[in-house]
Scaffold this motif. Sequence first.
Motif, short mmCIF file in Angstrom:
data_model
loop_
_atom_site.label_atom_id
_atom_site.label_comp_id
_atom_site.label_asym_id
_atom_site.label_seq_id
_atom_site.Cartn_x
_atom_site.Cartn_y
_atom_site.Cartn_z
N LEU A 6 30.75 52.22 49.45
CA LEU A 6 29.86 53.12 48.73
C LEU A 6 28.42 52.71 48.99
CD1 LEU A 6 31.67 52.93 45.25
CD2 LEU A 6 32.23 54.44 47.16
N THR A 7 27.58 53.65 49.40
CA THR A 7 26.17 53.33 49.59
C THR A 7 25.31 54.36 48.87
OG1 THR A 7 25.73 54.61 51.61
CG2 THR A 7 26.77 52.45 51.88
N ASP A 8 24.15 53.90 48.40
CA ASP A 8 23.22 54.74 47.67
C ASP A 8 21.93 53.93 47.51
OD1 ASP A 8 24.05 57.31 45.43
OD2 ASP A 8 22.02 56.54 45.63
N ILE A 9 20.88 54.57 47.03
CA ILE A 9 19.65 53.81 46.79
C ILE A 9 19.60 53.26 45.37
CG2 ILE A 9 18.26 54.99 48.53
CD1 ILE A 9 17.13 56.75 46.29
N ASN A 10 20.50 53.73 44.52
CA ASN A 10 20.51 53.33 43.11
C ASN A 10 21.62 52.33 42.87
OD1 ASN A 10 21.02 53.22 40.26
ND2 ASN A 10 19.91 55.14 40.01
N GLU A 11 21.25 51.05 42.68
CA GLU A 11 22.27 50.01 42.54
C GLU A 11 23.10 50.18 41.27
OE1 GLU A 11 22.91 45.22 43.12
OE2 GLU A 11 20.91 45.94 42.59
N GLN A 12 22.48 50.59 40.17
CA GLN A 12 23.24 50.75 38.93
C GLN A 12 24.31 51.82 39.08
OE1 GLN A 12 23.07 48.65 36.32
NE2 GLN A 12 21.67 47.57 37.70
N SER A 13 23.99 52.90 39.76
CA SER A 13 25.00 53.94 40.02
C SER A 13 26.12 53.40 40.89
CB SER A 13 24.34 55.15 40.70
OG SER A 13 23.40 55.76 39.86
N LEU A 14 25.76 52.58 41.87
CA LEU A 14 26.77 52.00 42.75
C LEU A 14 27.71 51.06 42.00
CD1 LEU A 14 24.71 51.21 45.97
CD2 LEU A 14 26.59 52.84 45.77
N ILE A 15 27.13 50.23 41.13
CA ILE A 15 27.95 49.29 40.36
C ILE A 15 28.94 50.06 39.50
CG2 ILE A 15 27.89 47.59 38.49
CD1 ILE A 15 25.17 46.66 39.65
N ALA A 16 28.47 51.12 38.85
CA ALA A 16 29.34 51.92 37.99
C ALA A 16 30.42 52.62 38.82
CB ALA A 16 28.52 52.94 37.22
N ALA A 17 30.03 53.15 39.98
CA ALA A 17 30.99 53.85 40.84
C ALA A 17 32.04 52.89 41.39
CB ALA A 17 30.26 54.55 41.98
N ASN A 18 31.57 51.73 41.83
CA ASN A 18 32.49 50.74 42.41
C ASN A 18 33.51 50.25 41.39
OD1 ASN A 18 33.13 49.06 44.79
ND2 ASN A 18 32.54 47.37 43.46
#
Length: 701
Positions: free
Chosen positions: A473-485
């Motif tokens: 998963l890649t994105d510019i928003n780390e918080q969104s990535l943590i939640a998605a992961n």
Amino acid sequence: MDTKIKKFKYVDYLWDKKRADALGDDQVALFLYRSNILGADLRITNYGGGNTSCKTIEKDPLTNEEVEVMWVKGSGGDIGTLDRSGIAGLYTSRLRDLKKVYKGLHDEDRMVGLFNHCIYDLDSKAPSIDTPLHGLLPFAHIDHLHPDALIAVAAAKDSEKVTKEIWGDTMGWVPWQKPGFDLGLQLEKCLEDNPGIRGIVLGSHGLFTWGDTSYECYMNSLEVIEMASNYIEEKIKEKDVVFGGQRLKSIPKAARLDKAAQLMPLLRGLCSSENRMIGHFTDDPIVMEYINSYDLERLAPMGTSCPDHFLRTKIQPLVLTLEKNEDLNDADAILKKIEPAFEAYRAEYADYYNTCKKDNSPAMRDANPVIIIYPGVGMFSFAKNKQTTRVASEFYINAINVMRGAEAITSYTSLPRQEAFDIEYWLLEEAKLLRMPKEQPLSRKVAFITGAGGGIGKAIADKLAAEGANVVLTDINEQSLIAANATYKRDVSTYAICDVTDTESIANAYKKACTEFGGVDIVVHSAGLAISKPLEDTTDKDWNILQDILVKGQFDLIKQAVAIMRKQGLGGDFVPIASKNGLVAGPNNVAYGTAKAAQQHMSRLLAAELGKDKIRVNVVNPDGVIVGSKIWEGAWAEGRAKANGITVEELPAFYAKRNLLNEIITPDDIANGVFSLVGILNKSTGNIINVDGGMANAFVR
């Protein structure tokens, strides 16, 4: 019962009295609890290794008489995650009656079939080959574990003498014997000859311990392991050096990870000559101590000793002869250096198979290495999925600990090749492999998705993961990535911050994919934004950001992905998420529509160029994805509503009514479009799939 917390140095004491008391007198529940906390400590036993049991008195459903029933981990289970669905319940008396019909070592496979005649619980998991080892012993609770320290004792030269030195007359010892009914008879005899012992060491194999209660059994296991561990550490102190000392030093941590990322795709391609593999890398200090040592050259070819180890790691690793500071930038030059080592490994494995095979042996399996060692850098493993390759790596670390301990005690001994082969190619093991569920369409593949912190990107990641892929998963928003992961189970996903307008950021995200999974097979460019303005209101900034994210980002993503895919030599897929707006002219959309059209034509150009590499480039065109799509959260929705003379709230219904199917399009629909391209239409490239409910003015042909 004394349940005061004990202090252990080499194992974790995890017994929670409150939790155990809540289980009351349910002996099966207590046995499962004990199993789970034993399996939580990798120094005690690894994933899928060992087995545990308990015996209870139950009412026979046919006679109403009280009978003893043994509950034991079933075939293929894992004690760390064991629950009632993973155990077998057998009549103990019937299991012991099998002694009357056992005909000797040649009869072992038939005996496994007879275990089914001993079943008490009709919901039982298939009994494992170790079932008689538990059933022929009289104890209420039994642990069969593979602790590193105990296997070190079991694999040491003069193992029986060492056992006596550590535990005196309180432990029995049985020489190596392939698991089965005969080994159960040997354990029974060992106990008869040595009444009062607290456990038995199995030569080159592991440990049996027991107790009258689940807690007593647990404590017995921990105490026996602690004593062996302490003995080994004292011996190491006496010798002052481990593995003959360090032949070389590791390169710095950051450089190790860079080299691993560079080398992983090449190794993955070579390991995938028969079947595509997923990778894992570790530079754990224990690993580095071993692979940098003088004794590596002597110990690595000897192979592992415990069956649970070599069934997952192959009998021995491949050691690369690359220099630790080797320049890995020239992939072709590195491939020329390491490919002969793979060819030699495969030839040696084939010789091992042909020398040891029997008339009824299964066909030779994949001859590629599972464990690959690069001194100074780290250890790589490759297997069919991330869990299997991670577990293989963990098992080889167990094997390193075993060698470390055995060398400190006396010297390490491994199983003879024929004995190892008879385990690896045992017909019962083959039957277990044949019972494995069919692999999913995207198993063994790694998917890299931009914009995966939410919306369409997350829906695509969810779909590809559900079909068997590992997802990055890649994105510019780390918080969104943590939640998605966090929504995925272990060994399914990883994440990396990735700004697709930054070449270095993309490179770092791909490095994460390579070190975590071995490479990349599928790249989906879902990151984006939408700007809807009339020509006179469209600024240079608007134009540039759309070109940078959608067009230049796509160019940079695929350029770097192709370099990795060519190293692997396994082909690949690139799927940009474009838009109906790249095909259809509409008002207030010049910057966005132009960028989407550029994405589409770039994809056609790349499909034409990359076909020779078996890299397929196809486009998914969404339209009207309002519900759940990130780009509709801001000004874009207002702009489209204004352009169409409606309110934002009316947009979903408006977009549904204007397509031929009168359907609302969701992120899941786009994800299904991506899956059709990467999981089903495997001979399509240069195509565009419209997922828009049917827009006649967007028909491609």
